[in-house]
Design an enzyme around this catalytic site. Structure first.
Site, short mmCIF file in Angstrom:
data_model
loop_
_atom_site.label_atom_id
_atom_site.label_comp_id
_atom_site.label_asym_id
_atom_site.label_seq_id
_atom_site.Cartn_x
_atom_site.Cartn_y
_atom_site.Cartn_z
N THR A 251 4.68 0.91 -4.72
CA THR A 251 4.26 -0.48 -4.95
C THR A 251 4.30 -0.89 -6.43
OG1 THR A 251 2.94 -0.48 -2.94
CG2 THR A 251 2.41 -2.17 -4.55
N LYS B 21 0.83 -1.21 0.00
CA LYS B 21 0.00 0.00 0.00
C LYS B 21 0.86 1.27 0.00
CE LYS B 21 -3.80 -2.32 2.34
NZ LYS B 21 -4.61 -2.50 1.17
N CYS B 22 1.89 1.24 -0.83
CA CYS B 22 2.86 2.33 -0.91
C CYS B 22 2.78 2.95 -2.29
CB CYS B 22 4.26 1.75 -0.65
SG CYS B 22 5.62 2.91 -0.84
N GLY B 23 3.13 4.21 -2.38
CA GLY B 23 3.20 4.85 -3.68
C GLY B 23 4.21 4.21 -4.61
#
Length: 182
Positions: A59, A55-57
């Site tokens: 990803t 759930k990371c930018g």
């Protein structure tokens, strides 16, 4: 007396040269299914180690990691991902949820290990080795964020690292895999 001192020095010297830092291959980690995965099984391969989060930018880097693995993965190179929830709770899932996410969204076929901590008081022993010069003998490289990449040579030696925002397809990584100098 000089002869005795010389002999004593010659006997002790090998003890000092044996006290080298650990190798990447000295570690055992947990696979996604909870079984032990001996990193010594990767002897002879270059390894790109990446701490990941779903759930990371950053990803979408999973896609580029998979492309890199498809092009170079095999007898001489592999990628190992270590999901970690150290940055703003961006990897909250269970191992099963993480693997399902990686497979369904990015068709990941490179090894993804069990979720670990890559920072802080509960940092995994492998990440202590990756991030501390006193452990790896090469450099300090604190994990800045998700998707920091560490390059390990065929003999299990720490080579370098690449910042999280830098693409897995960067010249630095590709040239290292191909054995070209930067």
């Amino acid at each position: 007396m000089k002869t005795f001192t010389f002999i004593l020095c010659m006997a002790i010297l090998p003890l000092f040269t044996m006290a080298q830092t650990k190798s990447f291959h000295d570690f055992t980690v947990k696979a996604m299914d909870g079984t032990d995965f001996n990193l010594s099984s990767l002897k002879g391969k270059k390894v790109l180690v990446v701490n990941t989060a779903s759930k990371c930018g950053l990803t979408p880097q999973y896609e580029k990691l998979q492309l890199l693995f498809e092009k170079y993965g095999g007898d001489k190179f592999t990628i190992i991902a270590f999901p970690a929830n150290n940055f703003n709770g961006q990897e909250p899932g269970t191992n099963e949820e993480i693997m399902e996410f990686c497979t369904l969204n990015y068709n990941v076929t490179f090894p993804v290990m069990s979720k670990i901590s890559v920072k802080g008081d509960d940092m995994d022993a492998l990440y202590k080795w990756l991030t501390q010069k006193s452990e790896n003998g090469q450099a300090d490289a604190e994990v800045q964020w998700n998707f920091q990449k560490f390059m390990i040579d065929e003999n299990g030696n720490w080579v370098d690292f690449v910042a999280p925002k830098e693409s897995p397809l960067s010249d630095k990584i590709v040239q290292w895999i191909e054995g070209k100098k930067n």
